[in-house]
Scaffold this motif. Structure first.
Motif, PDB file in Angstrom:
ATOM      1  N   THR A  16     -62.596  62.873 -47.567  1.00  0.00           N
ATOM      2  CA  THR A  16     -63.133  61.546 -47.298  1.00  0.00           C
ATOM      3  C   THR A  16     -62.389  60.936 -46.111  1.00  0.00           C
ATOM      4  N   PRO A  17     -62.985  59.951 -45.438  1.00  0.00           N
ATOM      5  CA  PRO A  17     -62.292  59.300 -44.329  1.00  0.00           C
ATOM      6  C   PRO A  17     -60.942  58.718 -44.754  1.00  0.00           C
ATOM      7  N   THR A  18     -60.874  58.166 -45.961  1.00  0.00           N
ATOM      8  CA  THR A  18     -59.622  57.602 -46.448  1.00  0.00           C
ATOM      9  C   THR A  18     -58.566  58.686 -46.585  1.00  0.00           C
ATOM     10  N   ALA A  19     -58.942  59.821 -47.133  1.00  0.00           N
ATOM     11  CA  ALA A  19     -58.000  60.931 -47.299  1.00  0.00           C
ATOM     12  C   ALA A  19     -57.552  61.460 -45.944  1.00  0.00           C
ATOM     13  N   THR A  20     -58.467  61.520 -45.006  1.00  0.00           N
ATOM     14  CA  THR A  20     -58.125  61.986 -43.664  1.00  0.00           C
ATOM     15  C   THR A  20     -57.139  61.034 -43.005  1.00  0.00           C
ATOM     16  N   LEU A  21     -57.372  59.739 -43.118  1.00  0.00           N
ATOM     17  CA  LEU A  21     -56.456  58.752 -42.537  1.00  0.00           C
ATOM     18  C   LEU A  21     -55.085  58.812 -43.212  1.00  0.00           C
ATOM     19  N   GLU A  22     -55.058  59.050 -44.506  1.00  0.00           N
ATOM     20  CA  GLU A  22     -53.779  59.192 -45.206  1.00  0.00           C
ATOM     21  C   GLU A  22     -53.026  60.418 -44.702  1.00  0.00           C
ATOM     22  N   ASN A  23     -53.736  61.521 -44.500  1.00  0.00           N
ATOM     23  CA  ASN A  23     -53.106  62.736 -43.974  1.00  0.00           C
ATOM     24  C   ASN A  23     -52.565  62.508 -42.565  1.00  0.00           C
ATOM     25  N   LEU A  24     -53.324  61.805 -41.731  1.00  0.00           N
ATOM     26  CA  LEU A  24     -52.852  61.494 -40.377  1.00  0.00           C
ATOM     27  C   LEU A  24     -51.628  60.590 -40.409  1.00  0.00           C
ATOM     28  N   SER A  25     -51.628  59.617 -41.279  1.00  0.00           N
ATOM     29  CA  SER A  25     -50.472  58.734 -41.405  1.00  0.00           C
ATOM     30  C   SER A  25     -49.245  59.511 -41.840  1.00  0.00           C
ATOM     31  N   ARG A  26     -49.437  60.423 -42.779  1.00  0.00           N
ATOM     32  CA  ARG A  26     -48.330  61.261 -43.240  1.00  0.00           C
ATOM     33  C   ARG A  26     -47.818  62.142 -42.106  1.00  0.00           C
ATOM     34  N   LEU A  27     -48.729  62.724 -41.334  1.00  0.00           N
ATOM     35  CA  LEU A  27     -48.347  63.560 -40.197  1.00  0.00           C
ATOM     36  C   LEU A  27     -47.586  62.747 -39.157  1.00  0.00           C
ATOM     37  N   ALA A  28     -48.072  61.553 -38.855  1.00  0.00           N
ATOM     38  CA  ALA A  28     -47.439  60.706 -37.839  1.00  0.00           C
ATOM     39  C   ALA A  28     -46.046  60.256 -38.257  1.00  0.00           C
ATOM     40  N   SER A  29     -45.778  60.205 -39.554  1.00  0.00           N
ATOM     41  CA  SER A  29     -44.468  59.749 -40.022  1.00  0.00           C
ATOM     42  C   SER A  29     -43.446  60.874 -40.139  1.00  0.00           C
ATOM     43  N   LYS A  30     -43.835  62.101 -39.858  1.00  0.00           N
ATOM     44  CA  LYS A  30     -42.902  63.232 -39.920  1.00  0.00           C
ATOM     45  C   LYS A  30     -41.842  63.077 -38.838  1.00  0.00           C
ATOM     46  N   PRO A  31     -40.621  63.547 -39.108  1.00  0.00           N
ATOM     47  CA  PRO A  31     -39.568  63.460 -38.086  1.00  0.00           C
ATOM     48  C   PRO A  31     -39.950  64.243 -36.833  1.00  0.00           C
ATOM     49  N   GLY A  32     -39.704  63.641 -35.687  1.00  0.00           N
ATOM     50  CA  GLY A  32     -39.978  64.303 -34.416  1.00  0.00           C
ATOM     51  C   GLY A  32     -41.369  64.068 -33.863  1.00  0.00           C
ATOM     52  N   VAL A  33     -42.307  63.616 -34.692  1.00  0.00           N
ATOM     53  CA  VAL A  33     -43.658  63.360 -34.198  1.00  0.00           C
ATOM     54  C   VAL A  33     -43.642  62.056 -33.410  1.00  0.00           C
ATOM     55  N   GLN A  34     -44.024  62.145 -32.148  1.00  0.00           N
ATOM     56  CA  GLN A  34     -44.037  60.979 -31.278  1.00  0.00           C
ATOM     57  C   GLN A  34     -45.371  60.245 -31.337  1.00  0.00           C
ATOM     58  N   SER A  35     -46.467  61.009 -31.303  1.00  0.00           N
ATOM     59  CA  SER A  35     -47.798  60.402 -31.269  1.00  0.00           C
ATOM     60  C   SER A  35     -48.836  61.367 -31.809  1.00  0.00           C
ATOM     61  N   THR A  36     -49.928  60.798 -32.277  1.00  0.00           N
ATOM     62  CA  THR A  36     -51.105  61.587 -32.627  1.00  0.00           C
ATOM     63  C   THR A  36     -52.305  60.919 -31.967  1.00  0.00           C
ATOM     64  N   GLY A  47     -64.050  63.125 -24.618  1.00  0.00           N
ATOM     65  CA  GLY A  47     -62.626  62.858 -24.496  1.00  0.00           C
ATOM     66  C   GLY A  47     -62.213  61.437 -24.802  1.00  0.00           C
ATOM     67  N   SER A  48     -63.140  60.619 -25.286  1.00  0.00           N
ATOM     68  CA  SER A  48     -62.775  59.231 -25.592  1.00  0.00           C
ATOM     69  C   SER A  48     -61.831  59.187 -26.788  1.00  0.00           C
ATOM     70  N   ILE A  49     -60.959  58.197 -26.787  1.00  0.00           N
ATOM     71  CA  ILE A  49     -59.974  58.050 -27.851  1.00  0.00           C
ATOM     72  C   ILE A  49     -60.631  57.381 -29.045  1.00  0.00           C
ATOM     73  N   ILE A  50     -60.535  58.039 -30.187  1.00  0.00           N
ATOM     74  CA  ILE A  50     -61.065  57.476 -31.420  1.00  0.00           C
ATOM     75  C   ILE A  50     -59.949  56.763 -32.178  1.00  0.00           C
ATOM     76  N   ARG A  51     -58.778  57.393 -32.212  1.00  0.00           N
ATOM     77  CA  ARG A  51     -57.635  56.795 -32.896  1.00  0.00           C
ATOM     78  C   ARG A  51     -56.363  57.329 -32.260  1.00  0.00           C
ATOM     79  N   SER A  52     -55.341  56.485 -32.177  1.00  0.00           N
ATOM     80  CA  SER A  52     -54.041  56.931 -31.689  1.00  0.00           C
ATOM     81  C   SER A  52     -52.948  56.266 -32.505  1.00  0.00           C
ATOM     82  N   THR A  53     -51.852  56.973 -32.701  1.00  0.00           N
ATOM     83  CA  THR A  53     -50.706  56.441 -33.433  1.00  0.00           C
ATOM     84  C   THR A  53     -49.440  56.788 -32.676  1.00  0.00           C
ATOM     85  N   GLY A  54     -48.368  56.126 -33.012  1.00  0.00           N
ATOM     86  CA  GLY A  54     -47.070  56.451 -32.446  1.00  0.00           C
ATOM     87  C   GLY A  54     -46.817  55.743 -31.134  1.00  0.00           C
ATOM     88  N   LEU A  55     -45.998  56.371 -30.300  1.00  0.00           N
ATOM     89  CA  LEU A  55     -45.577  55.768 -29.038  1.00  0.00           C
ATOM     90  C   LEU A  55     -46.748  55.469 -28.119  1.00  0.00           C
TER      91      LEU A  55
END
Length: 148
Positions: free
Chosen positions: A5-25, A33-41
């Protein structure tokens, strides 16, 4: 196979973005090539927008991306101006990733037309960029390069 589900996907992305060393997703549209979502720096320096970041003359293409000459593609590569050396924003990274994937697709099709790119991994001295192409999206993770 059950689609998450979209909610589960967003939760997985949030978990990935919070891993040590991850700067951005980044999640990019595969078609333009348009940006749909970005996280991090990158998200901090640029709002998540859905604008056309395609390169070359085939912005509305439906088939595979065509290879392009990097110098004439209109891509603002880092280090090309003083402003670029101050840091990259999400739009610049999205353009470069989109061009990189287009080149990888053209290369793969040149070798075997029935094959497709499943994963791209680029390691530099400072960062590692992992790109996972999907039918509709490009998932991009930028993280610190492992030592060694």
């Amino acid at each position: 196979m059950v689609q998450p589900t979209p909610t589960a996907t967003l939760e997985n992305l949030s978990r990935l973005a919070s891993k040590p060393g991850v700067q951005s997703t980044l999640i990019l549209s595969y078609s333009d090539g348009s940006i749909i979502r970005s996280t991090g720096l990158l998200a901090a320096t640029s709002p998540s927008t859905s604008q056309d970041l395609s390169v070359g003359n085939n912005a509305s293409r439906t088939g595979p991306a065509e290879p392009m000459d990097a110098l004439s593609s209109g891509i603002d590569y880092p280090g090309s101006t003083e402003d670029d050396r101050k840091g990259n924003n999400a739009e610049q990274i999205a353009r470069m990733v989109f061009a990189f994937v287009a080149g990888a697709n053209a290369f793969t099709e040149g070798i075997d037309k029935s094959d497709e790119v499943k994963l791209l991994r680029l390691r530099t001295r400072k960062n590692e960029i992992v790109i996972v192409p999907d039918a509709k999206f490009l998932l991009v993770v930028i993280h610190d390069a492992p030592p060694g």
